[in-house]
Write a protein that holds these residues in place. Structure first.
Motif, PDB file in Angstrom:
ATOM      1  N   ALA A  71      -7.587  -7.105   4.991  1.00 21.64           N
ATOM      2  CA  ALA A  71      -6.560  -8.138   5.205  1.00 21.64           C
ATOM      3  C   ALA A  71      -5.205  -7.524   5.547  1.00 21.64           C
ATOM      4  O   ALA A  71      -4.338  -8.200   6.102  1.00 21.64           O
ATOM      5  N   HIS A  72      -5.012  -6.251   5.218  1.00 26.91           N
ATOM      6  CA  HIS A  72      -3.706  -5.608   5.437  1.00 26.91           C
ATOM      7  C   HIS A  72      -3.628  -4.888   6.774  1.00 26.91           C
ATOM      8  O   HIS A  72      -2.609  -4.288   7.100  1.00 26.91           O
ATOM      9  N   PHE A  73      -4.734  -4.915   7.558  1.00 27.80           N
ATOM     10  CA  PHE A  73      -4.753  -4.202   8.835  1.00 27.80           C
ATOM     11  C   PHE A  73      -3.649  -4.750   9.753  1.00 27.80           C
ATOM     12  O   PHE A  73      -3.476  -5.952   9.880  1.00 27.80           O
ATOM     13  N   GLY A  74      -2.918  -3.813  10.363  1.00 27.98           N
ATOM     14  CA  GLY A  74      -1.801  -4.224  11.217  1.00 27.98           C
ATOM     15  C   GLY A  74      -0.458  -4.118  10.515  1.00 27.98           C
ATOM     16  O   GLY A  74       0.581  -4.045  11.163  1.00 27.98           O
ATOM     17  N   HIS A  75      -0.475  -4.113   9.171  1.00 26.92           N
ATOM     18  CA  HIS A  75       0.771  -3.935   8.394  1.00 26.92           C
ATOM     19  C   HIS A  75       0.792  -2.545   7.754  1.00 26.92           C
ATOM     20  O   HIS A  75       1.802  -1.859   7.759  1.00 26.92           O
ATOM     21  N   CYS A  76      -0.366  -2.150   7.192  1.00 29.61           N
ATOM     22  CA  CYS A  76      -0.492  -0.848   6.528  1.00 29.61           C
ATOM     23  C   CYS A  76      -0.765   0.212   7.586  1.00 29.61           C
ATOM     24  O   CYS A  76      -1.573   0.007   8.489  1.00 29.61           O
ATOM     25  N   LYS A 139       8.098  -6.474  -9.074  1.00 27.36           N
ATOM     26  CA  LYS A 139       6.739  -6.007  -8.792  1.00 27.36           C
ATOM     27  C   LYS A 139       6.757  -4.552  -8.329  1.00 27.36           C
ATOM     28  O   LYS A 139       7.668  -4.151  -7.598  1.00 27.36           O
ATOM     29  N   ALA A 140       5.759  -3.779  -8.761  1.00 31.35           N
ATOM     30  CA  ALA A 140       5.595  -2.410  -8.254  1.00 31.35           C
ATOM     31  C   ALA A 140       4.543  -2.428  -7.147  1.00 31.35           C
ATOM     32  O   ALA A 140       3.446  -2.951  -7.344  1.00 31.35           O
ATOM     33  N   LEU A 141       4.889  -1.871  -5.997  1.00 32.56           N
ATOM     34  CA  LEU A 141       3.947  -1.772  -4.885  1.00 32.56           C
ATOM     35  C   LEU A 141       3.294  -0.397  -4.914  1.00 32.56           C
ATOM     36  O   LEU A 141       3.970   0.621  -5.044  1.00 32.56           O
ATOM     37  N   VAL A 142       1.970  -0.369  -4.799  1.00 33.38           N
ATOM     38  CA  VAL A 142       1.222   0.890  -4.738  1.00 33.38           C
ATOM     39  C   VAL A 142       0.327   0.827  -3.514  1.00 33.38           C
ATOM     40  O   VAL A 142      -0.522  -0.062  -3.405  1.00 33.38           O
ATOM     41  N   GLY A 143       0.538   1.742  -2.566  1.00 35.74           N
ATOM     42  CA  GLY A 143      -0.287   1.728  -1.355  1.00 35.74           C
ATOM     43  C   GLY A 143       0.187   2.761  -0.364  1.00 35.74           C
ATOM     44  O   GLY A 143       0.918   3.682  -0.708  1.00 35.74           O
ATOM     45  N   PHE A 144      -0.238   2.600   0.888  1.00 42.57           N
ATOM     46  CA  PHE A 144       0.247   3.466   1.954  1.00 42.57           C
ATOM     47  C   PHE A 144       1.490   2.841   2.563  1.00 42.57           C
ATOM     48  O   PHE A 144       1.822   1.685   2.283  1.00 42.57           O
ATOM     49  N   ARG A 145       2.184   3.601   3.380  1.00 43.81           N
ATOM     50  CA  ARG A 145       3.386   3.080   4.033  1.00 43.81           C
ATOM     51  C   ARG A 145       3.017   2.014   5.061  1.00 43.81           C
ATOM     52  O   ARG A 145       1.924   2.034   5.625  1.00 43.81           O
ATOM     53  N   GLU A 146       3.962   1.109   5.314  1.00 42.11           N
ATOM     54  CA  GLU A 146       3.789   0.173   6.418  1.00 42.11           C
ATOM     55  C   GLU A 146       4.016   0.922   7.732  1.00 42.11           C
ATOM     56  O   GLU A 146       4.381   2.094   7.738  1.00 42.11           O
ATOM     57  N   ASP A 147       3.837   0.218   8.854  1.00 41.18           N
ATOM     58  CA  ASP A 147       4.146   0.834  10.149  1.00 41.18           C
ATOM     59  C   ASP A 147       5.597   1.310  10.166  1.00 41.18           C
ATOM     60  O   ASP A 147       5.913   2.339  10.737  1.00 41.18           O
ATOM     61  N   ASN A 148       6.469   0.543   9.552  1.00 38.44           N
ATOM     62  CA  ASN A 148       7.849   0.997   9.329  1.00 38.44           C
ATOM     63  C   ASN A 148       7.838   1.812   8.034  1.00 38.44           C
ATOM     64  O   ASN A 148       7.690   1.254   6.946  1.00 38.44           O
ATOM     65  N   PRO A 149       7.961   3.150   8.126  1.00 34.68           N
ATOM     66  CA  PRO A 149       7.722   4.011   6.961  1.00 34.68           C
ATOM     67  C   PRO A 149       8.717   3.831   5.814  1.00 34.68           C
ATOM     68  O   PRO A 149       8.529   4.393   4.741  1.00 34.68           O
ATOM     69  N   ARG A 150       9.774   3.022   6.029  1.00 34.40           N
ATOM     70  CA  ARG A 150      10.706   2.787   4.912  1.00 34.40           C
ATOM     71  C   ARG A 150      10.083   1.870   3.860  1.00 34.40           C
ATOM     72  O   ARG A 150      10.574   1.805   2.736  1.00 34.40           O
ATOM     73  N   PHE A 151       9.028   1.166   4.241  1.00 27.72           N
ATOM     74  CA  PHE A 151       8.443   0.176   3.323  1.00 27.72           C
ATOM     75  C   PHE A 151       7.032   0.582   2.898  1.00 27.72           C
ATOM     76  O   PHE A 151       6.278   1.163   3.673  1.00 27.72           O
ATOM     77  N   VAL A 152       6.700   0.253   1.644  1.00 28.35           N
ATOM     78  CA  VAL A 152       5.350   0.469   1.138  1.00 28.35           C
ATOM     79  C   VAL A 152       4.570  -0.829   1.325  1.00 28.35           C
ATOM     80  O   VAL A 152       5.052  -1.906   0.969  1.00 28.35           O
ATOM     81  N   ALA A 153       3.378  -0.721   1.906  1.00 26.99           N
ATOM     82  CA  ALA A 153       2.555  -1.914   2.131  1.00 26.99           C
ATOM     83  C   ALA A 153       2.125  -2.505   0.786  1.00 26.99           C
ATOM     84  O   ALA A 153       1.767  -1.782  -0.138  1.00 26.99           O
ATOM     85  N   ASP A 154       2.186  -3.819   0.689  1.00 28.21           N
ATOM     86  CA  ASP A 154       1.821  -4.537  -0.536  1.00 28.21           C
ATOM     87  C   ASP A 154       0.302  -4.741  -0.521  1.00 28.21           C
ATOM     88  O   ASP A 154      -0.198  -5.750  -0.026  1.00 28.21           O
ATOM     89  N   LEU A 155      -0.449  -3.767  -1.040  1.00 24.53           N
ATOM     90  CA  LEU A 155      -1.910  -3.779  -0.946  1.00 24.53           C
ATOM     91  C   LEU A 155      -2.556  -4.278  -2.235  1.00 24.53           C
ATOM     92  O   LEU A 155      -2.142  -3.905  -3.322  1.00 24.53           O
ATOM     93  N   ALA A 156      -3.594  -5.110  -2.077  1.00 22.39           N
ATOM     94  CA  ALA A 156      -4.411  -5.499  -3.226  1.00 22.39           C
ATOM     95  C   ALA A 156      -5.564  -4.513  -3.383  1.00 22.39           C
ATOM     96  O   ALA A 156      -5.964  -4.172  -4.491  1.00 22.39           O
ATOM     97  N   ARG A 157      -6.121  -4.061  -2.243  1.00 26.34           N
ATOM     98  CA  ARG A 157      -7.217  -3.087  -2.277  1.00 26.34           C
ATOM     99  C   ARG A 157      -7.203  -2.287  -0.980  1.00 26.34           C
ATOM    100  O   ARG A 157      -6.569  -2.695  -0.006  1.00 26.34           O
ATOM    101  N   CYS A 158      -7.916  -1.145  -0.981  1.00 23.10           N
ATOM    102  CA  CYS A 158      -8.071  -0.337   0.225  1.00 23.10           C
ATOM    103  C   CYS A 158      -9.553  -0.018   0.373  1.00 23.10           C
ATOM    104  O   CYS A 158     -10.166   0.525  -0.543  1.00 23.10           O
ATOM    105  N   HIS A 159     -10.115  -0.365   1.525  1.00 20.70           N
ATOM    106  CA  HIS A 159     -11.555  -0.191   1.741  1.00 20.70           C
ATOM    107  C   HIS A 159     -11.940   1.222   2.146  1.00 20.70           C
ATOM    108  O   HIS A 159     -13.121   1.552   2.163  1.00 20.70           O
ATOM    109  N   THR A 160     -10.964   2.063   2.515  1.00 20.54           N
ATOM    110  CA  THR A 160     -11.324   3.438   2.916  1.00 20.54           C
ATOM    111  C   THR A 160     -11.266   4.403   1.731  1.00 20.54           C
ATOM    112  O   THR A 160     -11.924   5.439   1.749  1.00 20.54           O
ATOM    113  N   LEU A 161     -10.504   4.073   0.698  1.00 19.82           N
ATOM    114  CA  LEU A 161     -10.457   4.913  -0.497  1.00 19.82           C
ATOM    115  C   LEU A 161     -11.740   4.771  -1.302  1.00 19.82           C
ATOM    116  O   LEU A 161     -12.428   3.741  -1.231  1.00 19.82           O
TER     117      LEU A 161
END
Length: 433
Positions: A71-76, A139-161
């Motif tokens: 669901a996060h593809f395109g943002h993360c 809220k604490a965000l834990v994930g990879f960076r967004e396309d704009n590296p100043r922001f952390v993507a708000d991820l619920a899960r990651c399917h590649t990890l």
């Protein structure tokens, strides 16, 4: 930045997984677009030599386009190719490698090796998650960076990890958000051995007893080892359990490699085993062979080579990894491997190991490649070189050097899907004198 509402035809895929189009003769890189598609562009960001945009609307779809699983593809920024099926991704990566060989190295392989592929989901056993406490969202965000590296993507899960971590990103965010030091946790490093999954929390200030207890409870509940890193790489200490033994097996060679949480290991365990098997096959080792393994890390290739060759010398820039390579040789009862620490970006031609005779050479350099090494190696008598690469541009450049300056032939090359759904191109090439 200009909003142009352009409609463009996508003619190619760039090395970073974006579609390529042209407007008035100028190249435009279009995120989210595939070759053969017609798309309406969003806002166009102008640069001197190229422009950048996103596909606002797909007007004509590629028959290859699939629905991204995440669901996060395109943002993360973690993935860039989930809209292509895995077999099309690896074909695109081979195209990138072939194009680099032709354009940069002015070479082409005599034959293409069958691409190495594996399980495309839940494969990442090593990674670094960014952490950011957002007070406005509470809220604490834990994930990879967004396309704009100043922001952390708000991820619920990651399917590649690995699922042990990928399915728990929301839980990790809730954990960090519950800590007194929530604003001082900078990142979480993931490192998984065959038996243990370890999370190293980068804590920018000492943690209270309450915070330490919360981290231990999380680790115990989910079966994850928890470590802290208050300073540099050497400051890592286990929080729970007291000992965190990490290792992975290379079953075909009967080898078990121990490592520490921040050590470099190949991200994809299954692909690593296939890659080692292919490297050994291409090296075509004999019991009489003397082999040089440069950029050897923990001995990922060196130790399996030692099982088949008479003698192998591994050289690596990081002294701590060299020490662990020696420990791993002892751990596996291997006598025919020796290791040296040396900066391979500097001229090492005066060293005893560089002046010695080798039948075969294995190179596994970082993204920057092996240009400095190829100034003085391979020496006369080394008639076979296997090159494992994580960057097609530097491999292509070095292939040109091996062919034109050292008199080798690029016999075979192929790609390996070490990082499915990303644009990373891992490859392997065989050169014969």
């Amino acid at each position: 930045m200009q909003n142009h509402n352009h409609e463009v035809d996508i003619t190619d895929l760039s090395h970073d997984g974006r579609g390529v189009a042209r407007i008035d003769g100028k190249t435009v890189f279009v995120a989210g677009a595939l070759p053969g598609e017609r798309v309406r562009l969003g806002r166009v960001q102008r640069h001197r030599n190229f422009d950048e945009s996103k596909a606002e609307e797909i007007l004509v779809r590629s028959p290859q386009r699939i629905e991204p699983r995440c669901a996060h593809f395109g943002h993360c920024s973690g993935c860039s190719l989930q809209h292509l099926p895995p077999e099309a991704q690896i074909a695109a990566k081979q195209h990138v490698l072939a194009e680099n060989f032709e354009r940069i190295g002015k070479v082409a392989p005599d034959r293409w090796l069958e691409p190495l592929t594996g399980e495309p989901w839940g494969y990442r056993r090593k990674g670094r998650l960014s952490v950011k406490w957002v007070a406005k969202k509470d809220k604490a965000l834990v994930g990879f960076r967004e396309d704009n590296p100043r922001f952390v993507a708000d991820l619920a899960r990651c399917h590649t990890l690995l699922p042990e971590v990928g399915e728990r990103l929301a839980d990790l965010g809730a954990l960090v958000g519950s800590l007194e030091a929530r604003a001082e946790i900078a990142q979480i490093e993931i490192a998984a051995g065959d038996e243990t999954v370890a999370l190293t929390f980068r804590n920018l200030r000492p943690l209270s007893d309450g915070d330490r207890a919360a981290l231990v409870a999380f680790g115990q509940r989910h079966g994850l080892a928890i470590l802290l890193q208050p300073g540099g790489p050497d400051s890592v200490v286990p929080l729970w359990p007291e000992q965190v033994p990490l290792s992975f097996r290379i079953p075909a060679s009967g080898i078990d490699i121990a490592f520490r949480p921040l050590d470099f290991i190949q991200v994809n365990a299954g692909m690593n085993q296939r890659m080692i098997a292919r490297a050994l096959e291409l090296l075509d080792l004999r019991a009489s062979d003397r082999v040089l393994d440069l950029f050897c890390g923990l001995g990922n290739f060196t130790l399996p080579i030692a099982r088949l060759a008479g003698e192998v010398v591994g050289v690596e820039g990081e002294a701590a990894l060299v020490a662990r390579s020696r420990e791993n040789a002892t751990r596996n009862g291997i006598a025919g491997a020796e290791f040296h620490a040396a900066d391979l970006a500097a001229d090492q031609r005066g060293t005893a190991w560089a002046q010695a005779r080798y039948d075969k050479l294995l190179l596994d350099p970082p993204r920057s490649g092996a240009a400095a090494v190829l100034e003085y190696l391979p020496r006369k008598g080394t008639d076979r070189v296997v090159y494992v690469s994580c960057h097609p541009g530097s491999l292509a450049r070095d292939a040109g050097t091996l062919v034109t300056r050292h008199g080798f032939r690029l016999v075979a090359a192929g790609v390996m899907d070490m990082f499915p759904h990303t644009a990373h191109v891992e490859s392997i090439a065989l050169f014969e004198r």
